[in-house]
Design a protein around this motif. Structure first.
Motif, PDB file in Angstrom:
ATOM      1  N   GLN A  88       0.848  -1.207   0.000  1.00 23.72           N
ATOM      2  CA  GLN A  88       0.000   0.000   0.000  1.00 23.72           C
ATOM      3  C   GLN A  88       0.881   1.255   0.000  1.00 23.72           C
ATOM      4  OE1 GLN A  88      -3.280  -0.439  -0.595  1.00 23.72           O
ATOM      5  NE2 GLN A  88      -2.513  -2.541  -0.704  1.00 23.72           N
ATOM      6  N   LYS A  99       0.712   1.217   8.557  1.00 26.21           N
ATOM      7  CA  LYS A  99       1.131   0.041   7.782  1.00 26.21           C
ATOM      8  C   LYS A  99       2.293  -0.654   8.492  1.00 26.21           C
ATOM      9  CE  LYS A  99       2.843   1.422   4.037  1.00 26.21           C
ATOM     10  NZ  LYS A  99       3.518   1.797   2.798  1.00 26.21           N
ATOM     11  N   LEU A 165      -6.479   0.399   6.549  1.00 27.44           N
ATOM     12  CA  LEU A 165      -5.513  -0.695   6.361  1.00 27.44           C
ATOM     13  C   LEU A 165      -5.921  -1.972   7.094  1.00 27.44           C
ATOM     14  CD1 LEU A 165      -2.213   1.423   6.613  1.00 27.44           C
ATOM     15  CD2 LEU A 165      -3.206   0.433   4.536  1.00 27.44           C
ATOM     16  N   THR A 229      -2.887  -5.664  -5.459  1.00 24.88           N
ATOM     17  CA  THR A 229      -3.601  -4.421  -5.744  1.00 24.88           C
ATOM     18  C   THR A 229      -2.883  -3.745  -6.920  1.00 24.88           C
ATOM     19  OG1 THR A 229      -2.213  -3.172  -4.190  1.00 24.88           O
ATOM     20  CG2 THR A 229      -4.265  -4.090  -3.318  1.00 24.88           C
TER      21      THR A 229
END
Lengths: 251, 326
Positions: A88, A99, A165, A229
């Motif tokens: 991310q 994160k 997250l 992603t």
């Protein structure tokens, strides 16, 4: 490959470090203060140092003349098996720390257990990494507390980052076939065993930081199967740039 | 005592302090932060030391540009470690400057408003991987020559900072040279990349030593205070003499057709530096001046809420601890 499960298992551990280390590297020279800048660079350095040990070992197991760099930089996107959390984007310092914290809490518990792996090399890597990883956890959890119990703005920012997250945390505990095979042999770590510990540990820090623990029960996964992603491809285009542009050269 | 008499006695007192101060410098004693020093000495040191600190921080940007694209894990890790060192030097030098009675925030303010300068070399772009080699070898190499001369500076905190920093810089220089050495042993493409980097970084590196001696207004005073031990031209000559054989050793050509060994002076003669370019970059119109400042200011502004949060949290913790103590 003779030890294919072990090879895949190592990649499953090391890809998380590689991608998170790469993300942190993007921030070098742009931190909110010199101290945080140095600390984030240092964490990136630790993670990538560990990656080198893992991939050197993986290259040895592959026994096909591939090097640590081939493994790190020349796989197609679908063959990277890091969890979605670590890829991310950095968005802002709250996302970067959220994160980091959600990963570090897991990484610490994981490395602690990996120290008693039956595989001597993995156990040695874990023995060396434990000090680094416990520092990472201390650093990121301290920042969660500072931001949570700091100003109204920092509280809102870190709460949003944690909420966003959170959806990637469950994947930390999903297990591939290779994971299961390695757990059965006493080489791999059974992550399910410390799943509850993980959420307790994380919740404790969030509470101290005066933050809400997200209630969402919807989680994302796919990274461990190589389905990522859209962010990962861009990260890889930088990571792989030199190796792809100038193939087969020594640097 | 009349007002005039008080004034006279004060002037005499400060004259005598100044004489003692000059005598200490002449005896090669170190001046420490709590010692009396002339206001101009303090200001000159704030200017030079902070300029040095700013250079470390801004210098992280061109190299930081290559972290995510470093060609191997080994190089990536080494580059991260190097930049971490540089930012550490910045931190160390800001702290040393703070002993002269100015805060880090004020120093940042001076950088962001353009009042303070940093080394112009960082206003050139790092466009290929070979630039990581050239920066280490040439830029850190030139910096070491400047800094070794400063290890004997009269201001204690600065001199001590320099001793430590020089050790790390000399490692960086070898690392940079080794990057280029590897390229020159590689394919034609790699060799060309190395030569191209040398072509672009050579002249700006020579400019790092500043204007020629007759154009350098601060040199005389700085030499007297032992803030400088050698002149700009002496240091530049030393750099050329040291670097030319290193280039030859790895088969790279210095981009200067006037470069020639001079047996009489036991050093190289070299071509004219383009001083118009030097002043253009110093005055803020180099290829990356605006970008570098934008990056620093943006990091600072975007980090404001983080620093505010850290302060607010620290205050809360402090008052909690106080309550506990009561």
């Amino acid at each position: 490959m003779k030890n294919e499960n072990l090879y895949k298992y190592i990649l499953g551990i090391a890809d998380n470090n590689l991608i998170l280390g790469q993300r942190l590297g993007e921030l070098c020279g742009h931190g909110p203060s010199l101290e945080t800048d140095i600390a984030c660079t240092n964490i990136s350095l630790d993670l990538l140092g560990q990656v080198r040990s893992y991939f050197q070992y993986a290259a040895l197991i592959a026994n096909n003349e591939s090097s640590e760099d081939d493994i790190a930089m020349l796989r197609p996107e679908r063959e990277y098996v890091n969890i979605l959390l670590v890829e991310q984007p950095n968005t802002d310092f709250a996302y970067t720390m959220a994160k980091q914290f959600l990963f570090d809490a897991y990484h610490y518990l994981f490395i602690q257990k990996l120290q008693s792996s039956k595989d001597e090399t993995l156990s040695a890597i874990a023995n060396k990494a434990i000090k680094e990883v416990s520092y990472h956890y201390r650093f990121s959890s301290d920042w969660i507390k500072r931001l949570g119990d700091g100003t109204e703005e920092s509280h809102d920012r870190i709460q949003n980052a944690i909420n966003d997250l959170w959806t990637y945390t469950n994947e930390l505990f999903s297990q591939t076939e290779a994971d299961k095979a390695m757990i059965a042999e006493g080489i791999g770590v059974d992550t399910v065993v410390f799943k509850e510990d993980y959420y307790n540990k994380v919740s404790e820090v969030l509470k101290e930081a005066t933050l809400e623990i997200p209630e969402s029960k919807y989680f994302q996964k796919g990274g461990k199967e190589g389905i990522h992603t859209e962010h990962l491809g861009h990260l890889l285009s930088e990571l792989q740039y030199m190796q792809r542009t100038y193939p087969n050269m020594k640097w | 005592m009349s007002e005039a008499q008080i004034k006279d006695s004060r002037t005499e007192h400060s004259r005598s302090l100044e004489a003692q101060f000059e005598a200490r410098i002449a005896r090669d004693e170190k001046i420490e932060p709590k010692d009396w020093m002339p206001e101009k000495y303090r200001k000159t040191h704030i200017r030079q030391m902070s300029q040095h600190a700013h250079s470390e921080i801004v210098g992280a940007l061109p190299e930081g540009n290559w972290i995510t694209r470093a060609p191997s894990l080994r190089r990536k890790v080494a580059l991260l470690a190097k930049i971490q060192d540089e930012i550490g030097h910045g931190l160390y030098l800001y702290s040393a400057t703070e002993t002269l009675g100015i805060t880090r925030n004020e120093l940042f303010e001076q950088l962001h408003t353009g009042k303070a300068k940093y080394s112009s070399i960082f206003n050139y772009p790092a466009v290929t991987w070979a630039d990581m080699g050239a920066i280490g070898w040439l830029v850190d190499g030139a910096a070491i020559i400047n800094q070794v001369a400063l290890c004997g500076a009269s201001f204690g905190p600065y001199a001590r900072a320099m001793v430590r920093i020089c050790k790390e810089e000399s490692f960086h220089q070898r690392q940079g040279y080794e990057i280029l050495l590897t390229l020159t042993k590689g394919t034609q493409e790699q060799k060309d990349m190395a030569q191209d980097a040398l072509n672009r970084w050579w002249w700006p590196s020579l400019m790092m030593f500043g204007p020629t001696d007759d154009e350098s207004p601060n040199t005389a005073q700085s030499m007297k205070w032992k803030l400088k031990r050698k002149t700009n031209d002496e240091l530049r000559q030393q750099f050329v003499d040291q670097t030319v054989p290193q280039a030859e050793l790895i088969g790279l050509t210095i981009p200067d057709s006037d470069l020639k060994w001079n047996e009489t002076k036991k050093g190289y003669n070299f071509g004219d530096i383009n001083w118009d370019e030097f002043w253009q970059v110093v005055k803020g119109h180099g290829p990356c001046n605006k970008e570098r400042m934008k990056a620093r200011i943006s990091a600072w502004n975007k980090g404001q809420w983080v620093r505010d949060a850290a302060m607010a949290h620290a205050e809360k913790q402090q008052s909690k601890n106080l309550n506990k103590a009561v």
